[in-house]
Design a protein around this motif. Sequence first.
Motif, PDB file in Angstrom:
ATOM      1  N   SER A 157       0.829  -1.210   0.000  1.00 18.66           N
ATOM      2  CA  SER A 157       0.000   0.000   0.000  1.00 18.66           C
ATOM      3  C   SER A 157       0.860   1.256   0.000  1.00 18.66           C
ATOM      4  O   SER A 157       0.532   2.252  -0.665  1.00 18.66           O
ATOM      5  N   HIS A 158       1.976   1.212   0.706  1.00 16.47           N
ATOM      6  CA  HIS A 158       2.888   2.360   0.709  1.00 16.47           C
ATOM      7  C   HIS A 158       3.506   2.560  -0.671  1.00 16.47           C
ATOM      8  O   HIS A 158       3.645   3.711  -1.137  1.00 16.47           O
ATOM      9  N   ARG A 159       3.870   1.468  -1.349  1.00 18.05           N
ATOM     10  CA  ARG A 159       4.440   1.600  -2.691  1.00 18.05           C
ATOM     11  C   ARG A 159       3.416   2.146  -3.680  1.00 18.05           C
ATOM     12  O   ARG A 159       3.742   2.971  -4.538  1.00 18.05           O
ATOM     13  N   ARG A 160       2.182   1.691  -3.575  1.00 18.54           N
ATOM     14  CA  ARG A 160       1.149   2.199  -4.477  1.00 18.54           C
ATOM     15  C   ARG A 160       0.880   3.675  -4.234  1.00 18.54           C
ATOM     16  O   ARG A 160       0.697   4.447  -5.190  1.00 18.54           O
ATOM     17  N   LEU A 161       0.859   4.079  -2.977  1.00 14.10           N
ATOM     18  CA  LEU A 161       0.651   5.492  -2.675  1.00 14.10           C
ATOM     19  C   LEU A 161       1.800   6.340  -3.201  1.00 14.10           C
ATOM     20  O   LEU A 161       1.586   7.424  -3.763  1.00 14.10           O
ATOM     21  N   LYS A 162       3.013   5.844  -3.054  1.00 12.79           N
ATOM     22  CA  LYS A 162       4.171   6.586  -3.550  1.00 12.79           C
ATOM     23  C   LYS A 162       4.154   6.677  -5.070  1.00 12.79           C
ATOM     24  O   LYS A 162       4.476   7.729  -5.646  1.00 12.79           O
ATOM     25  N   THR A 163       3.761   5.596  -5.734  1.00 12.45           N
ATOM     26  CA  THR A 163       3.672   5.623  -7.195  1.00 12.45           C
ATOM     27  C   THR A 163       2.582   6.579  -7.665  1.00 12.45           C
ATOM     28  O   THR A 163       2.752   7.311  -8.650  1.00 12.45           O
ATOM     29  N   HIS A 164       1.462   6.594  -6.953  1.00 13.44           N
ATOM     30  CA  HIS A 164       0.365   7.493  -7.323  1.00 13.44           C
ATOM     31  C   HIS A 164       0.770   8.952  -7.150  1.00 13.44           C
ATOM     32  O   HIS A 164       0.450   9.803  -7.996  1.00 13.44           O
ATOM     33  N   THR A 214       3.785  10.091  -7.361  1.00  9.22           N
ATOM     34  CA  THR A 214       4.802  10.407  -8.357  1.00  9.22           C
ATOM     35  C   THR A 214       4.181  10.726  -9.709  1.00  9.22           C
ATOM     36  O   THR A 214       4.653  11.605 -10.437  1.00  9.22           O
ATOM     37  N   THR A 215       3.120  10.009 -10.056  1.00  4.16           N
ATOM     38  CA  THR A 215       2.475  10.242 -11.349  1.00  4.16           C
ATOM     39  C   THR A 215       1.664  11.527 -11.392  1.00  4.16           C
ATOM     40  O   THR A 215       1.314  11.998 -12.479  1.00  4.16           O
TER      41      THR A 215
END
Length: 487
Positions: free
Chosen positions: A476-483, A485-486
Amino acid sequence: MAAYSPVSTRSTARRRDSLSSSGGASSVRRLIAVVRSTPSRLGPVYSRRVLLRNFAALCLGHATVTAALLPLLALQAAVSANMGSLLLAALHALASLSSLVAPTLVQRVGCNWTLILGYAHACVFFGLHLYPTPYTLVPAYLALGVWMGPIVSARVTFLMTLASKLAYVVTEEEEVEDMDETSSHDAELPRHDLDALFLMDDSQERVCGSEACPVTSVTPDSPQGINSTTDETQLVFMLPCKTSAMLASVFLGCSVMGVALTAAFLDRIRMFVYQDPLERPTGVAALRAVCNAFRDPRLQLAAPLAVFIGLEQGFMLADFSKSYVVCALGLPNVNLVFLSLGALQSLAAFTLSMMLRHVQRYVVIAVGFVFHTCLLLVLLLWKPSGDDPALFYVISAAWGVCNAIWETLNFTLLVTVYPDSWQAPLAHCYFFRFLGLSLAFGLHRGICNWLKLYALAATLVLAVAPYTWLEIKLESHRRLKTHLTTL
């Protein structure tokens, strides 16, 4: 007015373009040379050939030493007399403590000298088995336990250094896998001498499998020519003297070869050579980092899985080899059973490392949990018999796949979450893994196998549950960070 020649004009232009292209190529070559000679945060840049040669030397040196150590651990736990499992428990207990100070030692001494000194102590360890008395074996096992943690830390540190250098040198993406090879050697022992290691039922048949319980006393019927009596040699193998000497000599030769390969072909690969000496972490800082690792909530959630890895590996080396393989098939089949385990574990680790790029980690955790639960259920209900030896190899191979799943998940988690400071988390992981191995060997002659299998099942549940929660939080932390960033 000079005559105009289009041909001469084109040839002049071609010469000018050729000079420009050759000048540009030489400029590019000079630029590449400057870049390769310029200090980077990873230290000096080495050629791909040098790095691959060091990787091959590291793998061969480690494989030769491991090929001698793992069979000895299995034999010591399976067919040794009363105190063999206690020696292994003490060895891994000291290894768990030495893993905490291993980062400091590796930083001060270096990876090369740590590996050389550790493998040299392994040579002394195997050499002392040529004179198997309590006065030689007890110090040998304790000394090897002290060096076990630094050996593992130095090997992984050198491997991670090579991986960082290769990622900087090559343009395409490459992976380097450290494959451990295991092998064993046959040892013959008369059946009536092995019977002293097992409980017997009313029909004078061995009690094997989950129903097997530890024998309180071991008194072989024919002490002549056997390295086991009731006094000072209760620490050594119940094997004929010539067989014990031959095995110790073979193991000693493998360890000497490992030392020679490591000392001759392993270069000193420098990592942070251009870092200011005042900025380098000192020994006290390394110890402080290890202490802080125990307070990290992410590592606290991953610690039960490390304990389970140690417990299940100890169960296979001690209880499965003795109560299943040796009890039903005999001692000469131990090598083939563990060879199938090691082969499938290496293949599964290599395959899984590539699949993790495309498969969700939750799926891998679920598959490993289901497979390992089924294996524990099979070992609990199955009564081993020599009539169907193929089942032993299938079960050991499947266990190797499960072991590869847990080890790959655990290692990739550490190097992903802590890409620049993985030394302390790795020491934390091996502390609990060696602790699990010590506990498994310590309970080898203490409780029955069915209790151990139930305990392994409970530990599996208690280990997978927090680890899955950790993976969910990290994802969930990786998805939030990717979101973010985009955006």
